[in-house]
Motif scaffolding. Structure first.
Motif, PDB file in Angstrom:
ATOM      1  N   ARG A 151      15.138 -28.030   4.177  1.00  0.00           N
ATOM      2  CA  ARG A 151      13.926 -28.225   3.390  1.00  0.00           C
ATOM      3  C   ARG A 151      14.151 -29.220   2.276  1.00  0.00           C
ATOM      4  O   ARG A 151      13.333 -30.095   2.017  1.00  0.00           O
ATOM      5  CB  ARG A 151      13.499 -26.908   2.749  1.00  0.00           C
ATOM      6  N   ILE A 152      15.287 -29.087   1.611  1.00  0.00           N
ATOM      7  CA  ILE A 152      15.563 -29.992   0.501  1.00  0.00           C
ATOM      8  C   ILE A 152      15.735 -31.413   1.002  1.00  0.00           C
ATOM      9  O   ILE A 152      15.155 -32.362   0.462  1.00  0.00           O
ATOM     10  CB  ILE A 152      16.804 -29.505  -0.280  1.00  0.00           C
ATOM     11  N   ALA A 153      16.518 -31.563   2.055  1.00  0.00           N
ATOM     12  CA  ALA A 153      16.696 -32.895   2.628  1.00  0.00           C
ATOM     13  C   ALA A 153      15.340 -33.480   2.995  1.00  0.00           C
ATOM     14  O   ALA A 153      15.027 -34.631   2.698  1.00  0.00           O
ATOM     15  CB  ALA A 153      17.603 -32.823   3.864  1.00  0.00           C
ATOM     16  N   TYR A 154      14.520 -32.657   3.605  1.00  0.00           N
ATOM     17  CA  TYR A 154      13.226 -33.140   4.059  1.00  0.00           C
ATOM     18  C   TYR A 154      12.354 -33.617   2.909  1.00  0.00           C
ATOM     19  O   TYR A 154      11.752 -34.680   2.958  1.00  0.00           O
ATOM     20  CB  TYR A 154      12.504 -32.050   4.859  1.00  0.00           C
ATOM     21  N   VAL A 155      12.299 -32.820   1.875  1.00  0.00           N
ATOM     22  CA  VAL A 155      11.383 -33.169   0.784  1.00  0.00           C
ATOM     23  C   VAL A 155      11.860 -34.427   0.067  1.00  0.00           C
ATOM     24  O   VAL A 155      11.062 -35.281  -0.310  1.00  0.00           O
ATOM     25  CB  VAL A 155      11.201 -31.987  -0.192  1.00  0.00           C
ATOM     26  N   LEU A 156      13.155 -34.573  -0.061  1.00  0.00           N
ATOM     27  CA  LEU A 156      13.674 -35.758  -0.738  1.00  0.00           C
ATOM     28  C   LEU A 156      13.366 -37.009   0.077  1.00  0.00           C
ATOM     29  O   LEU A 156      13.024 -38.054  -0.469  1.00  0.00           O
ATOM     30  CB  LEU A 156      15.180 -35.619  -0.980  1.00  0.00           C
ATOM     31  N   ILE A 157      13.462 -36.887   1.376  1.00  0.00           N
ATOM     32  CA  ILE A 157      13.131 -38.025   2.223  1.00  0.00           C
ATOM     33  C   ILE A 157      11.637 -38.300   2.203  1.00  0.00           C
ATOM     34  O   ILE A 157      11.206 -39.451   2.141  1.00  0.00           O
ATOM     35  CB  ILE A 157      13.604 -37.771   3.668  1.00  0.00           C
ATOM     36  N   GLU A 158      10.845 -37.259   2.241  1.00  0.00           N
ATOM     37  CA  GLU A 158       9.399 -37.477   2.242  1.00  0.00           C
ATOM     38  C   GLU A 158       8.973 -38.234   0.991  1.00  0.00           C
ATOM     39  O   GLU A 158       8.204 -39.189   1.066  1.00  0.00           O
ATOM     40  CB  GLU A 158       8.625 -36.164   2.354  1.00  0.00           C
ATOM     41  N   PHE A 159       9.475 -37.811  -0.138  1.00  0.00           N
ATOM     42  CA  PHE A 159       9.126 -38.508  -1.376  1.00  0.00           C
ATOM     43  C   PHE A 159       9.535 -39.971  -1.286  1.00  0.00           C
ATOM     44  O   PHE A 159       8.769 -40.877  -1.604  1.00  0.00           O
ATOM     45  CB  PHE A 159       9.819 -37.857  -2.571  1.00  0.00           C
ATOM     46  N   SER A 160      10.738 -40.191  -0.844  1.00  0.00           N
ATOM     47  CA  SER A 160      11.248 -41.557  -0.748  1.00  0.00           C
ATOM     48  C   SER A 160      10.340 -42.416   0.126  1.00  0.00           C
ATOM     49  O   SER A 160       9.961 -43.535  -0.246  1.00  0.00           O
ATOM     50  CB  SER A 160      12.666 -41.528  -0.175  1.00  0.00           C
ATOM     51  N   ARG A 161       9.960 -41.876   1.266  1.00  0.00           N
ATOM     52  CA  ARG A 161       9.113 -42.640   2.176  1.00  0.00           C
ATOM     53  C   ARG A 161       7.761 -42.941   1.567  1.00  0.00           C
ATOM     54  O   ARG A 161       7.251 -44.047   1.659  1.00  0.00           O
ATOM     55  CB  ARG A 161       8.874 -41.835   3.452  1.00  0.00           C
ATOM     56  N   ARG A 162       7.181 -41.903   0.969  1.00  0.00           N
ATOM     57  CA  ARG A 162       5.841 -42.096   0.448  1.00  0.00           C
ATOM     58  C   ARG A 162       5.840 -43.098  -0.687  1.00  0.00           C
ATOM     59  O   ARG A 162       4.906 -43.888  -0.834  1.00  0.00           O
ATOM     60  CB  ARG A 162       5.250 -40.759   0.008  1.00  0.00           C
ATOM     61  N   LEU A 163       6.880 -43.069  -1.487  1.00  0.00           N
ATOM     62  CA  LEU A 163       6.949 -44.025  -2.586  1.00  0.00           C
ATOM     63  C   LEU A 163       7.147 -45.434  -2.056  1.00  0.00           C
ATOM     64  O   LEU A 163       6.472 -46.373  -2.473  1.00  0.00           O
ATOM     65  CB  LEU A 163       8.088 -43.657  -3.529  1.00  0.00           C
ATOM     66  N   ALA A 164       8.065 -45.575  -1.128  1.00  0.00           N
ATOM     67  CA  ALA A 164       8.388 -46.891  -0.592  1.00  0.00           C
ATOM     68  C   ALA A 164       7.174 -47.486   0.084  1.00  0.00           C
ATOM     69  O   ALA A 164       6.877 -48.671  -0.044  1.00  0.00           O
ATOM     70  CB  ALA A 164       9.524 -46.780   0.414  1.00  0.00           C
ATOM     71  N   HIS A 165       6.490 -46.636   0.783  1.00  0.00           N
ATOM     72  CA  HIS A 165       5.284 -46.975   1.467  1.00  0.00           C
ATOM     73  C   HIS A 165       4.348 -47.824   0.644  1.00  0.00           C
ATOM     74  O   HIS A 165       3.816 -48.822   1.054  1.00  0.00           O
ATOM     75  CB  HIS A 165       4.585 -45.660   1.804  1.00  0.00           C
ATOM     76  N   ARG A 166       4.130 -47.351  -0.543  1.00  0.00           N
ATOM     77  CA  ARG A 166       3.208 -48.002  -1.438  1.00  0.00           C
ATOM     78  C   ARG A 166       3.777 -49.310  -1.970  1.00  0.00           C
ATOM     79  O   ARG A 166       3.139 -50.347  -1.916  1.00  0.00           O
ATOM     80  CB  ARG A 166       2.968 -47.082  -2.615  1.00  0.00           C
ATOM     81  N   ASP A 167       5.002 -49.222  -2.441  1.00  0.00           N
ATOM     82  CA  ASP A 167       5.587 -50.380  -3.095  1.00  0.00           C
ATOM     83  C   ASP A 167       5.857 -51.493  -2.096  1.00  0.00           C
ATOM     84  O   ASP A 167       5.413 -52.607  -2.267  1.00  0.00           O
ATOM     85  CB  ASP A 167       6.913 -49.998  -3.769  1.00  0.00           C
ATOM     86  N   ALA A 168       6.590 -51.149  -1.075  1.00  0.00           N
ATOM     87  CA  ALA A 168       7.131 -52.204  -0.234  1.00  0.00           C
ATOM     88  C   ALA A 168       6.701 -52.084   1.214  1.00  0.00           C
ATOM     89  O   ALA A 168       6.673 -53.051   1.949  1.00  0.00           O
ATOM     90  CB  ALA A 168       8.654 -52.150  -0.303  1.00  0.00           C
ATOM     91  N   GLY A 169       6.340 -50.902   1.626  1.00  0.00           N
ATOM     92  CA  GLY A 169       6.093 -50.707   3.029  1.00  0.00           C
ATOM     93  C   GLY A 169       7.394 -50.658   3.799  1.00  0.00           C
ATOM     94  O   GLY A 169       7.413 -50.691   5.016  1.00  0.00           O
ATOM     95  N   GLY A 170       8.484 -50.543   3.102  1.00  0.00           N
ATOM     96  CA  GLY A 170       9.792 -50.569   3.742  1.00  0.00           C
ATOM     97  C   GLY A 170      10.193 -49.216   4.279  1.00  0.00           C
ATOM     98  O   GLY A 170       9.384 -48.309   4.415  1.00  0.00           O
TER      99      GLY A 170
END
Lengths: 248, 248
Positions: A151-170
């Motif tokens: 769960r922890i791994a998942y949530v940390l990755i989800e946040f990372s993706r969602r943030l990157a999504h907006r900024d860079a789409g990377g």
DNA sequence: CGTTTGGTTGATGTATGTCAATATTAGTGG
DNA sequence: CCACTAATATTGACATACATCAACCAAACG
């Protein structure tokens, strides 16, 4: 607001962008600044606004009568939240600012009128709820089947993706600010804060991620993804891919 | 499809009923009969239909790559499901029939066109997703914070209410058919089937509910509600505030 | 600087999981 | 209607992930 073309219907891209603009056009008041910790929508109250989050982190929280607390959703910049206001009189959950925040808001009645008049706006709003539902599905899987570590791994990755999504789409970003305290993380994950702490320690010692100072640093992304892997949605073809760009 | 006026906006009642009728009017094929156990929508597949459940029970299920299984939503007659088809290309979860079932369905493209043209239909569809989201929120609370006993009590009550809602609009029904096996119940609740069994035994011995023969019989509703109570949403009546204040 | 808030760690308890065997019910074909 | 089989339910002995309780520490902060 952008979306993954492997998942979302590409023909909607235009309507979504127009709906997004339509939403912004409806905003009449200047954006509001809200300090960390403040309550935007109190639990159980009548509420008549729909919001767009411009900056900062916000969460939907449910407090049980006996004091237990569960975070139901974390919103990041670009998200529209409390769309439900158009449909329900009372918000059964509180919405609170996790960090200092800037939001714009629209009266539900005005928005509903526009929703009825402009299909693109209706599409944008419904898309937002659909997207939330997707996250909730993943959340339920996470809580129902995942170990604390997953769960922890998942949530940390989800946040990372969602943030990157907006900024860079990377792909995701290896380091990001994350205003949640370990205690709050526990309430997100359905875990005790001390257990969160122990798992974080293990992940740090194994040089996978470290969470310190409200900052998440991913040191070994592949390892982290391996941990979270069983919980990813759409185990599609090749690998858990980046969420790709959209929207002009 | 009916709704709680303490929660939902009463001014939408008319639009929702019209939207419901509009949906039915769009159905071109005759209703389909699907046997228990069949898969309506396979996980990870491209899918282009939106459904209305006419009779029987249906569930959305996610299967993890390592075999773990989580049920994400149980649909009862009257529910519209897979509204998401209008927005996503692939369904990340399977939808399966829990009992023999009758559904009608509409091609997503036709429905989307009607969605754009008819605000009442758009409202009806969006309302459905909103309603699902509400259930998911409760679900997350249940999984994140509830003990096994609370979760089981909660789910049995939820089914009862939703069934009664349709039939009578009454409080809930004391006895109802429930096609889920203990194993499936476990996958709904994020519990082991043997633990489900043990808790059900306790509830039966305490003369609160018995689940036998695919039939749920509630013997002591107040006791059951007391068990589930902490997980109920919307502590409706006036107070319940309690969450930290602090706006500035 | 002291106070607060959040983080860290240890010792111990418990709800729930795991493994495995047996009973029961529900289908199925003869 | 019976015999056979496969599902499902039930129960016990045992294992463990996570919670609880209770300190102590370290930044943040007025």
């Amino acid at each position: 607001m952008s979306h993954d073309h492997r998942l979302h219907r590409p023909e909607l891209t235009g309507a979504l962008a127009r709906g997004d603009a339509a939403f912004d056009a409806l905003v009449s008041e200047p954006p509001r600044r809200v300090p960390a910790g403040a309550t935007l929508i109190p639990q159980g109250s009548r509420h008549d606004y729909v919001y767009k989050l411009l900056s900062g982190w916000v969460a939907r929280v449910r407090q049980l009568p006996d004091g237990r607390t569960q975070y139901l959703m974390v919103f990041l910049p670009g998200d529209i939240f409390a769309v439900k206001s158009m449909f329900v009189v009372q918000q059964p959950d509180a919405v609170v600012a996790l960090s200092d925040v800037v939001v714009s808001r629209i009266d539900q009645q005005r928005l509903k009128a526009a929703f009825d008049a402009d299909p693109a706006l209706a599409t944008r709003c419904t898309w937002q709820i659909t997207e939330e539902e997707r996250r909730l599905h993943n959340w339920v899987v996470s809580l129902g089947q995942g170990s604390a570590e997953e769960r922890i791994a998942y949530v940390l990755i989800e946040f990372s993706r969602r943030l990157a999504h907006r900024d860079a789409g990377g792909e995701g970003v290896q380091q990001y600010g994350m205003p949640l305290t370990q205690d709050q993380l526990g309430s997100v994950l359905g875990l005790t804060p001390v257990h969160v702490n122990r798992v974080l320690r293990r992940l740090r010692e194994d040089e996978i991620v470290s969470v310190r100072n409200r900052t998440v640093s991913i040191h070994d992304l592949p390892a982290l993804e391996r941990l979270a892997h069983p919980l990813q949605d759409a185990p599609m073809p090749g690998e858990a891919g980046a969420l790709t760009e959209g929207v002009a």
